[in-house]
Design a protein around this motif. Structure first.
Motif, PDB file in Angstrom:
ATOM      1  N   HIS A 203       0.862  -1.186   0.000  1.00  0.00           N
ATOM      2  CA  HIS A 203       0.000   0.000   0.000  1.00  0.00           C
ATOM      3  C   HIS A 203       0.895   1.231   0.000  1.00  0.00           C
ATOM      4  O   HIS A 203       2.008   1.219   0.527  1.00  0.00           O
ATOM      5  N   VAL A 204       0.435   2.299  -0.621  1.00  0.00           N
ATOM      6  CA  VAL A 204       1.243   3.509  -0.729  1.00  0.00           C
ATOM      7  C   VAL A 204       1.206   4.260   0.590  1.00  0.00           C
ATOM      8  O   VAL A 204       0.318   4.069   1.425  1.00  0.00           O
ATOM      9  N   THR A 205       2.182   5.149   0.790  1.00  0.00           N
ATOM     10  CA  THR A 205       2.255   5.907   2.036  1.00  0.00           C
ATOM     11  C   THR A 205       1.305   7.088   2.041  1.00  0.00           C
ATOM     12  O   THR A 205       0.956   7.602   3.099  1.00  0.00           O
ATOM     13  N   ARG A 206       0.880   7.544   0.861  1.00  0.00           N
ATOM     14  CA  ARG A 206      -0.059   8.653   0.746  1.00  0.00           C
ATOM     15  C   ARG A 206      -1.035   8.351  -0.384  1.00  0.00           C
ATOM     16  O   ARG A 206      -0.657   7.770  -1.398  1.00  0.00           O
ATOM     17  N   MET A 207      -2.288   8.751  -0.207  1.00  0.00           N
ATOM     18  CA  MET A 207      -3.233   8.624  -1.305  1.00  0.00           C
ATOM     19  C   MET A 207      -2.813   9.559  -2.437  1.00  0.00           C
ATOM     20  O   MET A 207      -2.145  10.563  -2.220  1.00  0.00           O
TER      21      MET A 207
END
Length: 412
Positions: A203-207
């Motif tokens: 999952h990414v650290t920021r949308m």
């Protein structure tokens, strides 16, 4: 390598110390503190390669912590102050789910990741040991290129609920492990018509499109997957889809792409969207899959929230932007960019861009997200978990049914 563990329940680490010794660490390499005050004193005197920090730690050792304020205060001092020696890496740990939910986003702003402790499940210890092993390996063999590879990479925008819903697929998931300073993945595998297919999920650290594109580019470079995909949640266009429906993005574009111009002294935004479609071979498989009645029945049987409503898989345009929408007028403006618009979200165009500009051999790519709201004034989070599960299950069913054929066609 020096490690500082700040936790008021130090008894949890007896087995951990035995395992750490197997990695070559001695007792003098790992220091313990049970309160923030002692931790500050240690961090004033010594540099640590890794700080393991409990979410709930009191300031004084004789106190009992009932919230994360002292821990957050220490993180802020490390980030913005100058009197403490900032550790090379920070990992959070907690056994309090309620406090974790309240503080996780802030906590993860300053740490690698927040691990959930359990006295029954030792996965927290495996994850922590994986991080330490990674640090030891990278410090002794810097700049070693990866020879790792998997068949499929899956990217999620949010850890909760999207990534957590993906982890519910019975795909033999391993514990988190780092592949870079900031990217952590979980490996898994499944069978498609008798063929074993390997997976890495992150999952990414920021949308948003930027974080997604950067993360996807690194994952493509590291793993050289044959397929990269995205699952999760999106906003749907009312009348085109219903809550829980899955949207296969074709095409995707940045609805904020363009430039500001002046006309008759008035500033106006001139739209210039660049559309990217998914890999067309995948679209052909999805065409077949979308009319599979068995799939739809299976999805409905595995969801309790909307049993009275049929779930569909719809192929259609999906617009990406950098803001969360909760205004029907803005959604109407986006619809003017494509009359068949089905959904809006924040990441798919970033993933498509990273994959389409990747070096050869380029992976096949697509995005499959489920509708959780309609981006209007009635928007809420009530159906996010439901949509995340629906999307993950649909993606899992699709890859299990067609994965071996897609990989075979891609390798031909």
């Amino acid at each position: 390598m020096k490690i500082l563990i700040v936790d008021d329940a130090l008894q949890r680490y007896s087995l951990f110390m035995e395992k750490a010794k197997e990695l070559g660490l001695g007792e003098n390499d790992i220091h313990f503190c049970s309160c923030v005050k002692d931790a500050r004193e240690n961090l004033t005197k010594e540099y640590y390669d890794l700080l393991v920090l409990d979410l709930l730690v009191p300031y004084e050792c004789y106190e009992i912590a009932d919230n994360s304020r002292h821990t957050i205060s220490l993180l802020m001092a490390l980030q913005h102050g100058s009197d403490l020696k900032k550790p090379g890496h920070i990992i959070g740990i907690t056994s309090d789910k309620d406090e974790a939910i309240k503080s996780a986003s802030r906590f993860e702003d300053y740490t690698w990741i927040l691990i959930e402790y359990s006295p029954i499940n030792l996965s927290w210890m495996t994850t922590l040991l994986n991080y330490i092993r990674y640090l030891l390996e990278t410090s002794s063999t810097p700049n070693v290129s990866s020879k790792d590879s998997v068949d499929v990479v899956i990217v999620c925008a949010l850890k909760s609920p999207e990534f957590e819903a993906l982890m519910q697929l019975p795909w033999h998931w391993e514990e988190f492990m780092p592949i870079s300073e900031v990217i952590f993945i979980r490996r898994g595998s499944f069978y498609s018509n008798g063929q074993k297919i390997t997976v890495a999920a992150a999952h990414v650290t920021r949308m948003g499109m930027v974080s997604t594109a950067i993360t996807a580019s690194y994952l493509i470079s590291h793993f050289q997957p044959k397929i990269i995909t995205m699952c999760g949640i999106c906003a749907g266009v009312k009348g085109k889809v219903n809550i829980g429906d899955i949207v296969f993005a074709d095409p995707a574009w940045d609805y904020q792409s363009g430039k500001f111009i002046k006309e008759d002294g008035v500033a106006k935004f001139s739209i210039s969207p660049h559309q990217l479609g998914p890999s067309q071979m995948l679209r052909s498989f999805v065409d077949v899959f979308s009319s599979d009645k068995e799939l739809l029945i299976n999805l409905e049987n595995n969801t309790d929230e909307l049993n009275s409503r049929d779930i569909i898989l719809k192929i259609g345009p999906m617009a990406s932007g950098s803001a969360v929408l909760a205004d029907s007028e803005i959604l109407e403006a986006i619809k003017s960019q494509h009359r068949d618009l089905v959904a809006v979200e924040m990441e798919t165009y970033g993933l498509f861009s990273a994959a389409s500009f990747a070096s050869r051999p380029q992976p096949l790519y697509f995005s499959m997200k489920s509708v959780c709201d309609f981006a209007d004034s009635d928007k809420n989070d009530n159906f996010q978990l439901f949509a995340a599960r629906t999307s993950a299950r649909c993606l899992g069913s699709f890859l299990e049914k067609f994965g071996n054929k897609i990989l075979g066609a891609h390798n031909a």
